[in-house]
Scaffold this active site. Structure first.
Site, PDB file in Angstrom:
ATOM      1  CE  LYS A 279      -1.777   3.324   2.021  1.00  0.00           C
ATOM      2  NZ  LYS A 279      -2.348   2.366   2.959  1.00  0.00           N
TER       3      LYS A 279
ATOM      4  CE  LYS B  66      -7.851   0.014   2.575  1.00  0.00           C
ATOM      5  NZ  LYS B  66      -6.497   0.110   3.146  1.00  0.00           N
ATOM      6  CB  VAL B  67     -13.536   5.252   8.312  1.00  0.00           C
ATOM      7  CG1 VAL B  67     -14.714   5.507   9.238  1.00  0.00           C
ATOM      8  CG2 VAL B  67     -12.261   5.901   8.860  1.00  0.00           C
TER       9      VAL B  67
ATOM     10  N   PRO C  33      -3.274   1.789  -5.276  1.00  0.00           N
ATOM     11  CG  PRO C  33      -4.448   0.918  -3.452  1.00  0.00           C
ATOM     12  CD  PRO C  33      -4.636   1.714  -4.714  1.00  0.00           C
TER      13      PRO C  33
ATOM     14  CB  VAL D  21       2.549  -0.179  -7.590  1.00  0.00           C
ATOM     15  CG1 VAL D  21       3.905  -0.136  -8.293  1.00  0.00           C
ATOM     16  CG2 VAL D  21       1.479   0.522  -8.426  1.00  0.00           C
TER      17      VAL D  21
ATOM     18  CD  GLN E 125      -1.690  -5.317  -2.911  1.00  0.00           C
ATOM     19  OE1 GLN E 125      -2.778  -5.428  -3.472  1.00  0.00           O
ATOM     20  NE2 GLN E 125      -1.498  -4.440  -1.936  1.00  0.00           N
TER      21      GLN E 125
ATOM     22  NE  ARG F 211       3.298  -6.047   0.878  1.00  0.00           N
ATOM     23  CZ  ARG F 211       2.452  -7.003   0.520  1.00  0.00           C
ATOM     24  NH1 ARG F 211       2.570  -8.209   1.029  1.00  0.00           N
ATOM     25  NH2 ARG F 211       1.485  -6.755  -0.364  1.00  0.00           N
TER      26      ARG F 211
END
Ligand code: OMP
Length: 232
Positions: free
Chosen positions: A34, A68-69, A176, A178, A181, A200
């Site tokens: 991504k 993230k349109v 997302p 993981v 965060q 990250r």
């Protein structure tokens, strides 16, 4: 996006050489890459490097353009069209703009054989007050608009479980949050997600390959547990 490991990497690095090097080190442990606005726009502007097509070429993996349109329909369509021209396999759009906007994203994406994923609840803490109360409706909206899947927070696996009930088994859930965060590898998949998205904690690690391998083992274990549980 086909599932083998249940792991998608968020390759949020701006230098294209670094992005390609990391992608090559970890490609055998992940299902897709991504990329988001910073890591695509700067290499394009500075070096005329299209990192989306470059990553697809060097890894052979699908590349999801996370833009993230979130605009009015004709602008959404224009943005998705550009991502199609850049060679993305899939796009990530918001859901809160409403049916007309999400449908225009899905339609334009389909004209490039791209998949569309709709964010229904961000993984960050601030989403709890404003987005979470709308999330279930946004998941229904995503389904109604023909999206391939939704994005739901690995930081709150109980929410993933709830979203799975809403979207059924036909739609994908990408999760997302993981690692950096706080989400634990494998937890979102156990709660019903198809893929976990990790940035990250792989990309910034001293040994991205080893870190990707370890997380991928966890996601695969979770997939096996879940498929085993469904069969029994
Ligand atoms: P790390 O926190 O570094 O693992 O990165 C998470 C990645 O997932 C980033 O690329 C975020 O843009 C993305 N993401 C979230 O963190 N939370 C969300 O709710 C949705 C996304 C996303 O759409 O991918």
């Amino acid at each position: 996006v086909k599932r083998r490991y249940g792991l998608i990497v968020a390759l949020d690095v701006i230098e294209p050489e670094q992005a390609i090097s990391i992608a090559n080190q970890i490609k055998e442990y992940i299902d897709a890459i991504k990329v988001s606005i910073p890591s695509v726009v700067l290499p394009l502007a500075r070096n005329k490097i299209n990192i989306i097509s470059r990553l697809r070429e060097v890894t052979g993996l699908p590349v999801i353009a996370d833009w993230k349109v979130a605009d009015v329909p004709h602008m959404d369509s224009m943005i998705v069209d550009v991502l199609g021209k850049l060679g993305a396999t899939a796009v990530i759009v918001h859901g809160f703009m409403g049916e007309d906007a999400v449908s225009s994203c899905v339609k334009t994406a389909e004209s490039y054989c791209m998949e569309t994923f709709v964010v229904v609840e961000l993984s960050s803490p601030g989403a709890v007050r404003v987005m979470q109360p709308l999330g279930e409706e946004l998941a229904l909206l995503a389904r109604g608009c023909g999206a391939s899947g939704i994005i739901a927070p690995a930081t709150r696996p109980e929410r993933v479980q709830q979203y799975r009930k809403i979207v059924g088994e036909e739609m994908m859930i990408l999760s997302p949050g993981v690692g950096a965060q706080g989400g634990i590898p494998g937890c979102a998949i156990r709660a019903g997600a198809d893929f976990e998205i990790v940035g990250r904690s792989i990309v910034n690690s001293d040994n991205p390959a080893e870190q990707a391998r370890r997380i991928s083992l966890e996601t695969q274990r979770a997939i096996n547990e879940r498929t085993g549980a469904q069969e029994t």
